[in-house]
Write a protein that holds these residues in place. Structure first.
Motif, PDB file in Angstrom:
ATOM      1  N   ASP A  56       0.830  -1.210   0.000  1.00  0.00           N
ATOM      2  CA  ASP A  56       0.000   0.000   0.000  1.00  0.00           C
ATOM      3  C   ASP A  56       0.863   1.257   0.000  1.00  0.00           C
ATOM      4  O   ASP A  56       0.355   2.353   0.227  1.00  0.00           O
ATOM      5  N   GLY A  57       2.160   1.076  -0.286  1.00  0.00           N
ATOM      6  CA  GLY A  57       3.079   2.208  -0.300  1.00  0.00           C
ATOM      7  C   GLY A  57       3.952   2.210  -1.537  1.00  0.00           C
ATOM      8  O   GLY A  57       3.454   2.186  -2.664  1.00  0.00           O
ATOM      9  N   ILE A  58       5.261   2.176  -1.342  1.00  0.00           N
ATOM     10  CA  ILE A  58       6.191   2.298  -2.470  1.00  0.00           C
ATOM     11  C   ILE A  58       6.103   1.111  -3.436  1.00  0.00           C
ATOM     12  O   ILE A  58       6.244   1.280  -4.646  1.00  0.00           O
ATOM     13  N   ILE A  59       5.862  -0.087  -2.916  1.00  0.00           N
ATOM     14  CA  ILE A  59       5.743  -1.257  -3.795  1.00  0.00           C
ATOM     15  C   ILE A  59       4.470  -1.169  -4.615  1.00  0.00           C
ATOM     16  O   ILE A  59       4.460  -1.484  -5.815  1.00  0.00           O
ATOM     17  N   LYS A  60       3.401  -0.714  -4.004  1.00  0.00           N
ATOM     18  CA  LYS A  60       2.139  -0.519  -4.728  1.00  0.00           C
ATOM     19  C   LYS A  60       2.328   0.505  -5.854  1.00  0.00           C
ATOM     20  O   LYS A  60       1.868   0.290  -6.983  1.00  0.00           O
ATOM     21  N   GLN A  61       3.021   1.588  -5.557  1.00  0.00           N
ATOM     22  CA  GLN A  61       3.272   2.616  -6.580  1.00  0.00           C
ATOM     23  C   GLN A  61       4.085   2.052  -7.739  1.00  0.00           C
ATOM     24  O   GLN A  61       3.803   2.318  -8.913  1.00  0.00           O
ATOM     25  N   SER A  62       5.106   1.267  -7.412  1.00  0.00           N
ATOM     26  CA  SER A  62       5.957   0.687  -8.449  1.00  0.00           C
ATOM     27  C   SER A  62       5.183  -0.320  -9.290  1.00  0.00           C
ATOM     28  O   SER A  62       5.344  -0.391 -10.517  1.00  0.00           O
ATOM     29  N   SER A  68       0.763  -0.081 -15.789  1.00  0.00           N
ATOM     30  CA  SER A  68       0.395   0.921 -16.795  1.00  0.00           C
ATOM     31  C   SER A  68       1.220   0.757 -18.063  1.00  0.00           C
ATOM     32  O   SER A  68       0.718   0.950 -19.173  1.00  0.00           O
ATOM     33  N   ILE A  69       2.481   0.391 -17.920  1.00  0.00           N
ATOM     34  CA  ILE A  69       3.352   0.211 -19.091  1.00  0.00           C
ATOM     35  C   ILE A  69       2.925  -1.007 -19.901  1.00  0.00           C
ATOM     36  O   ILE A  69       2.901  -0.972 -21.136  1.00  0.00           O
ATOM     37  N   PHE A  70       2.575  -2.100 -19.227  1.00  0.00           N
ATOM     38  CA  PHE A  70       2.244  -3.338 -19.928  1.00  0.00           C
ATOM     39  C   PHE A  70       0.753  -3.475 -20.245  1.00  0.00           C
ATOM     40  O   PHE A  70       0.344  -4.445 -20.871  1.00  0.00           O
ATOM     41  N   GLY A  71      -0.056  -2.525 -19.803  1.00  0.00           N
ATOM     42  CA  GLY A  71      -1.465  -2.537 -20.163  1.00  0.00           C
ATOM     43  C   GLY A  71      -2.272  -3.619 -19.483  1.00  0.00           C
ATOM     44  O   GLY A  71      -3.229  -4.154 -20.067  1.00  0.00           O
ATOM     45  N   SER A  72      -1.930  -3.960 -18.265  1.00  0.00           N
ATOM     46  CA  SER A  72      -2.637  -5.013 -17.524  1.00  0.00           C
ATOM     47  C   SER A  72      -3.619  -4.400 -16.531  1.00  0.00           C
ATOM     48  O   SER A  72      -3.549  -3.208 -16.210  1.00  0.00           O
TER      49      SER A  72
END
Length: 477
Positions: A56-62, A68-72
């Protein structure tokens, strides 16, 4: 203290041997400068560092950037390679006693997932061309669904180890008519998204789940992979629970930042991918002129159920009296390390991190070898193994999970005909089992194992006396 692993790796790193194999970063310092302070970045789950299993923090953001890049719909970090994602996907889609359709040229991790899940596999054989497994005939998929209407999922490998891409779009359409999930082992295709010279990704073509090994073709550490989901028929909560079961509770932050690094690098260096893909096209034109070491190119698309191939993957047929082991040995003498060699073919992996001058050097050495070896028109018989397959759709004599836990004994390979295999027998690389638990040992498989041994190909699953684990029950003639 003696450090044999460190000592060997250090000695190899000091040699002037160029790697045409994974990991994708190729140990090229130009692309890895940010990693040299990794010891200072080796953290665990504390207040500020989030938790991979419930981010729910930095890993979620990553993860959101990755998705978003892979369109999933969502994407997940895999810190124990694609194998973990494959096993978790099977467990999430198929419950014990339920059926799963499996392309028989899948990686061993698929069969491990079948054993762990208790699923009932229905194997579908790929088309064979140049003695190499290729794509799956759409008609065979439709026939399998008619014969086994309770199939819950289909898993296949695309691209294959040799770089061949199946018709994922039409496979997905067939499966989704019957509410069957499509899982694609896309371990060797993580780079596809970053150039239109590469094939479309499985997610772009309608796959429900795709698993990619970043470390194989992108600048990422060994063992780093991702899983993408883009589906309404996948139980996301169950998938996440299965991922947590399969992966360590102490995931490496070094691995996660390595995945993040690769994402950021690829997103911000599209010009490098553009130049790289143009270079590959020109290089392949030169390599297609070889006579005795034949580059597989557009010719693979005919009569193979393959619709595309990866131009960064160099798969060569050895159309000569010599075998792949011989060509590999000559390349090693010239400081080139291949990804893989077989009896009749070799594989070299290039990536965005390659030195173009080294690729040209590789071409020059191949030309020299090509000139020195004799031509043999009969060496690559397309139908050698195809003629000995039983049928296109097969299933094991005993459920793999039951076979794995049965009482077994070791028998010499020459005494195993019509016995039921109790363990995996696998040529490595590429890690595709010749035999899996529950399968009948046939003359074809015995001859294939002996052929691999004769050609100095590593076979895992035999003891030092070439004995195989079998179940103490003979198949009726």
């Amino acid at each position: 203290m003696d450090r044999p692993i460190y000592n060997k790796l250090k000695s190899l790193s000091n040699k002037n041997i160029y790697p045409f194999h994974m990991p994708g970063h190729k140990r090229n310092k130009k692309f890895l400068n940010d990693f040299y302070d990794f010891i200072n970045l080796d953290f665990t789950e504390i207040d500020e560092t989030d938790n991979m299993h419930k981010p729910d923090g930095i890993i979620k953001q990553s993860k959101e950037i990755l998705s978003s890049i892979f369109g999933s719909n969502d994407s997940y970090f895999l810190v124990n390679g694609s194998s973990g994602g494959i096993i978790a996907s099977i467990m999430a889609c198929v419950s014990p006693g339920e059926q799963i359709l499996v392309a028989r040229n899948c990686h061993i991790s698929v069969y491990n997932g079948i054993v762990l899940s208790g699923a009932l596999p229905v194997y579908i054989n790929p088309t064979i061309k140049y003695n190499i497994p290729c794509g799956i005939d759409l008609k065979h998929i439709e026939n399998a669904i008619k014969k086994f209407p309770n199939i819950k999922a289909f898993i296949l490998t695309s691209p294959t180890y040799e770089g061949f891409v199946s018709d994922i779009e039409n496979i997905a359409k067939i499966l989704h008519k019957h509410n069957i999930a499509l899982i694609v082992d896309e371990a060797h295709g993580a780079h596809f998204k970053f150039s239109n010279k590469f094939p479309k990704t499985a997610i772009q073509c309608g796959a429900d789940i795709s698993i990619q090994s970043f470390h194989k073709t992108l600048p990422s550490f060994t063992q780093c992979a991702v899983l993408h989901i883009n589906s309404k028929i996948i139980n996301k909560d169950k998938l996440e629970k299965c991922l947590s079961m399969i992966q360590t509770t102490s995931p490496s932050y070094i691995f996660m930042l390595s995945i993040e690094y690769a994402i950021n690098f690829c997103k911000n260096n599209k010009n490098l991918f553009y130049n790289y893909s143009l270079f590959l096209e020109n290089l392949r034109k030169d390599l297609k002129q070889l006579k005795n070491i034949k580059l597989i190119d557009n010719d693979i698309l005919q009569d193979s159920n393959i619709i595309d191939f990866d131009i960064s993957r160099f798969t060569f047929l050895i159309n000569s009296n010599v075998n792949g082991d011989y060509v590999n040995s000559i390349l090693k003498e010239n400081n080139i390390q291949l990804e893989m060699y077989g009896k009749n073919h070799i594989i070299a992996i290039s990536t965005i991190c390659d030195d173009f001058e080294k690729l040209i050097y590789f071409k020059d050495i191949l030309y020299k070898i090509d000139k020195d070896i004799a031509h043999n028109n009969n060496n690559n018989n397309n139908n050698k193994y195809q003629n000995t397959q039983y049928q296109n759709i097969v299933y094991p004599s005993i459920i793999p999970r039951d076979a794995f836990y049965c009482n077994k004994k070791l028998l010499h390979i020459d005494l195993c005909l019509n016995k039921i295999c109790g363990d995996f027998v696998t040529a490595y690389p590429p890690g595709i089992p010749i035999l899996t638990p529950g399968e009948i040992i046939t003359p074809t498989t015995i001859n294939k194992i002996k052929d691999y041994i004769k050609n100095n190909i590593n076979v895992i699953g035999l003891d030092k006396n070439n004995k195989i684990s079998v179940i103490c029950k003979k198949v009726e003639e």
